[in-house]
Design a protein around this motif. Structure first.
Motif: not given
Lengths: 413, 413
Positions: A55, A79-81, A84-85, A88-89, A92
């Motif tokens: 959530v 921020k690139p992350s 990316r977060a 990433d999902y 997956d």
């Protein structure tokens, strides 16, 4: 609100709306005030087989503070992350799907520096574009559904005390979303989706070249369609084959206009909320697909900024047909939220088109899509142009006339 | 609660607690129910010069659902970007600082599979270790402060109706945190920090080798100190030179035990909340630094799991001195939260030590720290061992006796 109906609504948006598949991660975006409902959806998500539920709580009041206090250079630096977060999902192997629950104060950003807000929001959308392609291209299942909040309810029911307003807004949402104590929303939506799909199929058989919109307010608009435009409705299919309903409610049958072939003048028929502020009583005039002039009774400058967001924000990426008899319109309410108001009236969207609205579009490159006439932009903003006296006529390439809407209603055979 | 005091508390935790510096990003962790207070802290953070404020809302009820419904293999698998997101802030040239606001239901995980919960939590801590080093090593400023929630208040004030309990808990927090209507918390804390620092400095001058704890409950514990152990208190200094208060409230003067040199038996004097469950009436016996036997009136098996979390969870990483006259103890309340209860009594921590509690430790490698005797573990769990009749005597390497506590109070000259 009626907790039984809330549970029914949550079951419906998770199981039918986003249709979470076994082993997927269900991502839920949710206003911070609505945690109890996010938790119900999380529970349903696990019961439907999700391997995890993430959530992401969102806080529009915090966003307002950041817009007020933060420097533009800082607010537009990401921020690139943070991207990316999300990717990433999406990457997956078990896949993911997105349920976006929302309930915003329609005027949350009122009084702020409008241009700054828009530039910051635009930078955010550009930054997130690689993730947004997963939804825009239907690569994953996604669903947007609404939850009432006091500030929103106060806008829709200004005459009511806040708690009663929220209660009434819940009732209105249940009603237009076909969620009631006595019937099964899953069955209700099955019938509804079938009806919309029949209309889309009928339109697809005509292989229309262009549409002509007219109504008593002076609207006289020609919309050429993209090459191989396909009419879509209600239900979409993700890459994994799972069907989902991207918007709840949905009453529209929609396709891709040709970005260079829109001509004439059109009047807005509902106020429009853009980045937390209202644009009211607007009109725009198109030439060769571009808006060449425009005006609005309220916030014309905001409309100007929307249209100047990027090179192609002044062209349209979607045209959608909604009858005046839709439950949203029959509710008699102005929801001050596009998710609902776009389902009360025919509309067009400035900016980005949906690749899936041309045949084979989801597999095309950006250049191929442009070639077909599908618009590309960082914005996608629906504005309502239909009314109870709207007539729409379709034309095939060889000049055959097909009556589609008369007096705001479907007349397709 | 008194909104003026809340504002004062927020000002204090942001400006003095985490002491946000110009151009830093202030990261706020906050329970999802406490968004209004996160927003006040955000506002103060910008006023203090933060370039941005990032709020990470946390939802313990959702965590409970995930623990209940998710498979362990899924719950212990983490995406690299989830860590990267935090490191990105730590590595930002403008720096960052962390304000962790918390207010948990002390028994949120009651009834769940305890071993699963602990393994999942442990995997999460291991995954986040590179970020946690930024706080454990004081590389950035950080501060933990509490906010009441109904479930927590119900535990502290079981006899009161929920709203009144929350109100009373706010009052208790304000009181033990030295926030009141008539004085300036910044000045109050200046005096308090100076007093604690004097005690730490005095202890440092003795270069103690070991401590001897005794009290009427049977406690008879020898704690050898790490080589070059340094006593710390209240205020810490981050790499950028900014001072901060890591825990609010704080009443402790603490240092690093030697991981191999703890002997004897010690009885817990307060219940201890571990991963959402209570351990009560416990004792542990040490030999050569390791816990060799233990027991508890309630949840002894949970204590066993804590001690078996990893190889060194059965050794201690911290010993802290707190007089029985501390405001937390004088409040007469059991807070069921270590942040408070550890400030009512002397305590030891199973697991990880703080590198900063040996001279030069923040610049040492893990091997060098082990060599000094500082313990290393993925857990750091404070348990209370002090009471009103606790005596503590220090010994230097050459056998000189230094009375430190008599009958629970400082007697250092």
């Amino acid at each position: 609100m009626d907790q039984e109906l809330v549970r029914k609504y949550a079951e419906f948006v998770v199981r039918v709306g986003v249709n979470v598949q076994p082993r997927q991660t269900l991502i839920i975006r949710c206003p911070v005030e609505q945690a109890p409902i996010a938790r119900i959806c999380a529970q349903v998500g696990f019961e439907a087989g999700a391997k995890d539920v993430v959530v992401r709580y969102e806080d529009e009041k915090l966003t307002r503070i950041r817009y007020e206090q933060g420097a533009e250079a800082d607010l537009t630096s990401h921020k690139p992350s943070a991207l990316r977060a999300w990717l990433d999902y999406a990457e997956d192997p078990d896949g993911c799907c997105l349920l976006a629950l929302r309930g915003a104060d329609p005027q949350i950003f009122e009084g702020l520096d409008v241009e700054k807000v828009n530039r910051v929001a635009l930078a955010g959308r550009l930054f997130m574009k690689p993730w947004q392609e997963y939804t825009m291209k239907d690569r994953i299942q996604w669903c947007i559904a609404a939850l009432p909040c006091p500030a929103w309810a106060a806008k829709v029911f200004p005459e009511l005390p806040p708690e009663e307003g929220v209660e009434r807004l819940w009732e209105a949402i249940f009603k237009v979303c076909r969620v009631d104590p006595d019937t099964d929303p899953v069955e209700n939506w099955k019938a509804h989706v079938e009806k919309l799909t029949r209309c889309a199929n009928a339109l697809n058989e005509y292989h229309l070249d262009r549409l002509h919109f007219t109504s008593g307010n002076g609207t006289d608009l020609w919309i050429g369609l993209a090459q191989d435009a396909r009419w879509e409705a209600a239900q979409s299919r993700a890459e994994n084959g799972a069907v989902f309903i991207a918007n709840i409610p949905t009453e529209e049958v929609y396709t891709a206009p040709h970005r260079l072939r829109v001509e004439g003048k059109v009047y807005g028929t509902k106020p429009y909320v853009y980045n937390g502020q209202l644009i009211e009583g607007f009109w725009v005039e198109f030439k060769e697909g571009r808006v060449v002039s425009h005006g609005a009774a309220k916030n014309d400058d905001l409309l100007a900024q929307l249209l100047e967001s990027d090179e192609n924000a002044c062209r349209i990426g979607e045209v959608a047909l909604v009858p005046a008899s839709s439950p949203v319109n029959r509710s008699g309410l102005l929801f001050y939220d596009t998710l609902f108001d776009e389902n009360a009236a025919c509309h067009i969207a400035f900016g980005d088109g949906y690749p899936g609205t041309v045949a084979g579009g989801n597999d095309m490159t950006p250049e191929q899509l442009l070639e077909k006439g599908v618009n590309a932009s960082a914005v996608h903003e629906d504005v309502m142009i239909g009314a109870g006296d709207t007539d729409i006529t379709g034309f095939t390439a060889d000049g055959r006339e097909i009556p589609i809407f008369r007096q705001g209603e479907w007349v397709l055979q």
